[in-house]
Structures are given as C-alpha cells and as structure tokens.
Motif scaffolding. Sequence first.
Motif, PDB file in Angstrom:
ATOM      1  N   THR A   9     -33.359  65.869  13.311  1.00 65.58           N
ATOM      2  CA  THR A   9     -33.875  64.952  12.288  1.00 65.58           C
ATOM      3  C   THR A   9     -35.265  65.380  11.835  1.00 65.58           C
ATOM      4  O   THR A   9     -35.585  65.340  10.636  1.00 65.58           O
ATOM      5  N   ALA A  10     -36.111  65.789  12.782  1.00 65.81           N
ATOM      6  CA  ALA A  10     -37.470  66.229  12.442  1.00 65.81           C
ATOM      7  C   ALA A  10     -37.441  67.483  11.580  1.00 65.81           C
ATOM      8  O   ALA A  10     -38.246  67.631  10.642  1.00 65.81           O
ATOM      9  N   LEU A  11     -36.520  68.389  11.869  1.00 66.10           N
ATOM     10  CA  LEU A  11     -36.408  69.622  11.087  1.00 66.10           C
ATOM     11  C   LEU A  11     -35.967  69.306   9.659  1.00 66.10           C
ATOM     12  O   LEU A  11     -36.534  69.829   8.682  1.00 66.10           O
ATOM     13  N   LEU A  12     -34.972  68.438   9.506  1.00 63.82           N
ATOM     14  CA  LEU A  12     -34.527  68.061   8.166  1.00 63.82           C
ATOM     15  C   LEU A  12     -35.654  67.381   7.386  1.00 63.82           C
ATOM     16  O   LEU A  12     -35.833  67.631   6.188  1.00 63.82           O
ATOM     17  N   ALA A  13     -36.412  66.536   8.066  1.00 63.57           N
ATOM     18  CA  ALA A  13     -37.520  65.841   7.411  1.00 63.57           C
ATOM     19  C   ALA A  13     -38.610  66.819   6.986  1.00 63.57           C
ATOM     20  O   ALA A  13     -39.223  66.663   5.921  1.00 63.57           O
ATOM     21  N   ALA A  14     -38.870  67.827   7.818  1.00 62.76           N
ATOM     22  CA  ALA A  14     -39.891  68.821   7.479  1.00 62.76           C
ATOM     23  C   ALA A  14     -39.497  69.587   6.221  1.00 62.76           C
ATOM     24  O   ALA A  14     -40.335  69.859   5.358  1.00 62.76           O
ATOM     25  N   VAL A  15     -38.216  69.951   6.107  1.00 60.65           N
ATOM     26  CA  VAL A  15     -37.749  70.638   4.900  1.00 60.65           C
ATOM     27  C   VAL A  15     -37.852  69.724   3.696  1.00 60.65           C
ATOM     28  O   VAL A  15     -38.300  70.134   2.615  1.00 60.65           O
ATOM     29  N   GLU A 141     -32.498  75.996  19.135  1.00 62.80           N
ATOM     30  CA  GLU A 141     -32.365  76.627  17.819  1.00 62.80           C
ATOM     31  C   GLU A 141     -33.195  75.895  16.767  1.00 62.80           C
ATOM     32  O   GLU A 141     -33.947  76.516  16.001  1.00 62.80           O
ATOM     33  N   SER A 142     -33.069  74.576  16.713  1.00 67.99           N
ATOM     34  CA  SER A 142     -33.781  73.824  15.674  1.00 67.99           C
ATOM     35  C   SER A 142     -35.285  73.795  15.934  1.00 67.99           C
ATOM     36  O   SER A 142     -36.081  73.829  14.989  1.00 67.99           O
ATOM     37  N   THR A 143     -35.688  73.785  17.199  1.00 68.10           N
ATOM     38  CA  THR A 143     -37.119  73.784  17.512  1.00 68.10           C
ATOM     39  C   THR A 143     -37.755  75.118  17.116  1.00 68.10           C
ATOM     40  O   THR A 143     -38.832  75.152  16.500  1.00 68.10           O
ATOM     41  N   LEU A 144     -37.088  76.219  17.464  1.00 71.83           N
ATOM     42  CA  LEU A 144     -37.620  77.531  17.087  1.00 71.83           C
ATOM     43  C   LEU A 144     -37.673  77.678  15.565  1.00 71.83           C
ATOM     44  O   LEU A 144     -38.667  78.181  15.017  1.00 71.83           O
ATOM     45  N   HIS A 145     -36.633  77.236  14.872  1.00 71.83           N
ATOM     46  CA  HIS A 145     -36.635  77.368  13.421  1.00 71.83           C
ATOM     47  C   HIS A 145     -37.616  76.401  12.760  1.00 71.83           C
ATOM     48  O   HIS A 145     -38.124  76.681  11.673  1.00 71.83           O
ATOM     49  N   HIS A 146     -37.903  75.289  13.414  1.00 72.66           N
ATOM     50  CA  HIS A 146     -38.964  74.400  12.909  1.00 72.66           C
ATOM     51  C   HIS A 146     -40.304  75.129  12.983  1.00 72.66           C
ATOM     52  O   HIS A 146     -41.104  75.082  12.037  1.00 72.66           O
TER      53      HIS A 146
END
Length: 218
Positions: A9-15, A141-146
């Motif tokens: 959710t945090a990654l989607l919000a950052a984008v 995966e999502s943390t590294l890509h964030h």
Amino acid sequence: MDDFSRSWTALLAAVAGLDDADFARPSGCTGWLVRDLVCHLVIDAQDILITLATPAATEPTRNAVTYWDVAGTPPTGEDPLDALTVRLAGAYEEPWLLKFHLDDVGSAAGRAAGLAAPDLRVSTRDEVFTLADYLSVYVLESTLHHLDLIAHLPDAPAPPPEGLARSRELLTAIAGTPFPSSLSDRDALLIGTGRRSPTESERAELGSLASKLPLILG
C-alpha cells in the motif's frame, strides 16, 4: 500478511504522489528511469494476481528465503526482459496512464491478497509456496523497489518501518549472517543488495559478511 499490506500500500501511494517530472528521473535500478520501474511494478502486480489464481495441491517446495536466487554479478540493464520493460514504459507516453494502470491492477492485487488464506498453497516459477511465504517475498520486493523509487527523490515518503525490518530479517536469512546493529534497516538493505557501497567504517563493521556482498537477488 500485514507486512505485505503495509509495504504494498505504501509503495502504491508513493507512486500516486509522484509529479509528472519525477517519472523522467533516474531510479535506483541500473538503466531504469522511474517510469521504467513503475512499469515493472505493474508487471509485479499482475504476477501477484496470476499467482493467487494458481492454487497448488502439493507440498511447498520453497519459502520466502529460498525463493531467491543469488546472482554473482549485478544487472546491467541490458537483459532482454529489462529492455522490454523500458519499451513498455515508453509506450504509455503520459505518466498519468502509468499511475492509473498501477493503481488499478495494484489495488486489485492488494485486495486479492487480503482475501486469501495464509496457508493457501500457490504456484509460481514452477515452485510451490504457502501464500504467507509468497507474500513475504513481496515484502522484500516492494520494500527494495520503494527504495529504488525514491533513490533520487529526497522528499518522497520512505517505506514503512515494519516492512524495512521484515525485509532486513529476510535478507539476513539469505545472507546467513546478521548485519551489524549499527546499520539502520534501510542502510542494511541498500548495502546488502549493492544499491550503495559501504563506507570504510561500515565495511570494517561488516567483517566477514563484506566478502559475501552484494547479494544480487533474482
């Protein structure tokens, strides 16, 4: 399950919070702009949905740690699949189209994950995982890509601390040796995966672990 939900959710919000100009900035992935990374996240979201819709009846063959293959050399950005991602990203033309597509398929992936049972067995890459292990893979995966997303965007929101901590645990298990407590979770992940080089003092603190780094995950 909660760590996946928070991190994803945090990654989607950052984008969603990116300005159009941010899409043309470099990301933390070699050879990729931010727009290329976001396109890759669309593919990640599709992979999550596909895997959730691919149940397995056999025993798990891998877990959240053994999922990863550790390569000997870092990516150059010239891999055919990496190059395809760049071409796909360019086809969107307008950043809002990438935002819309990621929000659409990414939100669906998050909802589907939340509805599934943790002990569900799923298949991907010709291997079988419990859903809990598979989603733990995507915490890392999502943390590294964030971190890749915000590498050159100092004002962008960081990954949630729970995801950083869980990702450090997973990377430590992959390495087989703990990272020094003096390193923050973020620095352990960046140094551990070769996203930045350790300083002289950090290399000394890493000790024998330094010879194993970076861990190039694939």
